[in-house]
Write a protein that holds these residues in place. Structure first.
Motif: not given
Length: 233
Positions: A179-194
């Protein structure tokens, strides 16, 4: 449903009205699409209610639920209460105009009282049904304002709401092996954390909701709940 009525489930919701002046019309004809949960971070519900009704404080919420389970309504659901402040969810701002705010009598240092949780469950059912709000739109203040707000905090039992269909269910599949933080951040934004924040702060906010008290480097398990949510948000 009037005061004294026994809703489905058998828990009697004891309701009280105390009007707060800190409210106004929802902007641009908006109606509630979300419910935002908070903790009061005060010693008593009465102290919190006093502040939420103080014109100089310029804050309010639609409801306060005390430890005993008593529900005090401060603002009509159709009006805009001042509880969410700056933040964003699913790319949407002005969450005050888009949500109903519920303050929970808890200081953030321990579990939420059982009577409080039972009243919250009944009240949430009434709100979600009354405004046709999907359970996925029940969020914490920390979800929409990562790094700025931390309520309802790590002690709040989100899993309990999930099992009753009162919050979005989390996934169970593991994330990527590396896992890496950048991939996580992209997924988080898709999940609503914009909301505009850095990946480390996003990780802390997601953990606060789904993996409370977890610390340390990012792990595959951090992807699990938001990966499931991102598929249907």
């Amino acid at each position: 449903m009037g005061p004294g009525a026994v809703p489905p489930g058998g828990w009697q919701l004891i309701r009280h009205w105390q009007s707060s002046p800190n409210c106004g019309p929802r902007r641009d004809g908006l109606t509630p699409r979300f419910v935002v949960l908070h903790y009061t971070a005060m010693e008593t519900a009465e102290t919190a209610i006093e502040r939420l009704c103080d014109p100089e404080a310029e804050v309010s919420a639609h409801y306060v639920i005390c430890r005993s389970g008593r529900v005090t309504q401060l603002v009509p659901e159709g009006l805009r209460a001042w509880h969410a402040g700056e933040g964003e969810w699913q790319g949407l701002s002005d969450m005050n105009s888009r949500s109903i705010g519920i303050e929970l009598d808890n200081d953030g240092r321990g579990p939420f009282a059982e009577p409080l949780m039972q009243s919250l469950e009944v009240l949430l059912r009434m709100i979600l049904q009354g405004w046709h709000i999907p359970c996925a739109n029940v969020i914490g203040h920390s979800d929409m304002a990562p790094g700025r707000k931390f309520d309802p905090g790590p002690w709040f039992d989100w899993a309990r709401l999930e099992t009753q269909g009162l919050a979005a269910r989390r996934g169970h599949d593991r994330g990527p092996g590396d896992p890496d933080l950048e991939s996580f951040a992209k997924l988080a934004r898709l999940a609503g954390y914009t909301a505009d924040t850095d990946p480390e702060t996003l990780l802390a906010a997601v953990r606060l909701r789904f993996r409370p008290f977890k610390a340390g480097p990012i792990e595959p398990e951090d992807f699990t709940p938001i990966g499931h949510r991102a598929m249907w948000t």
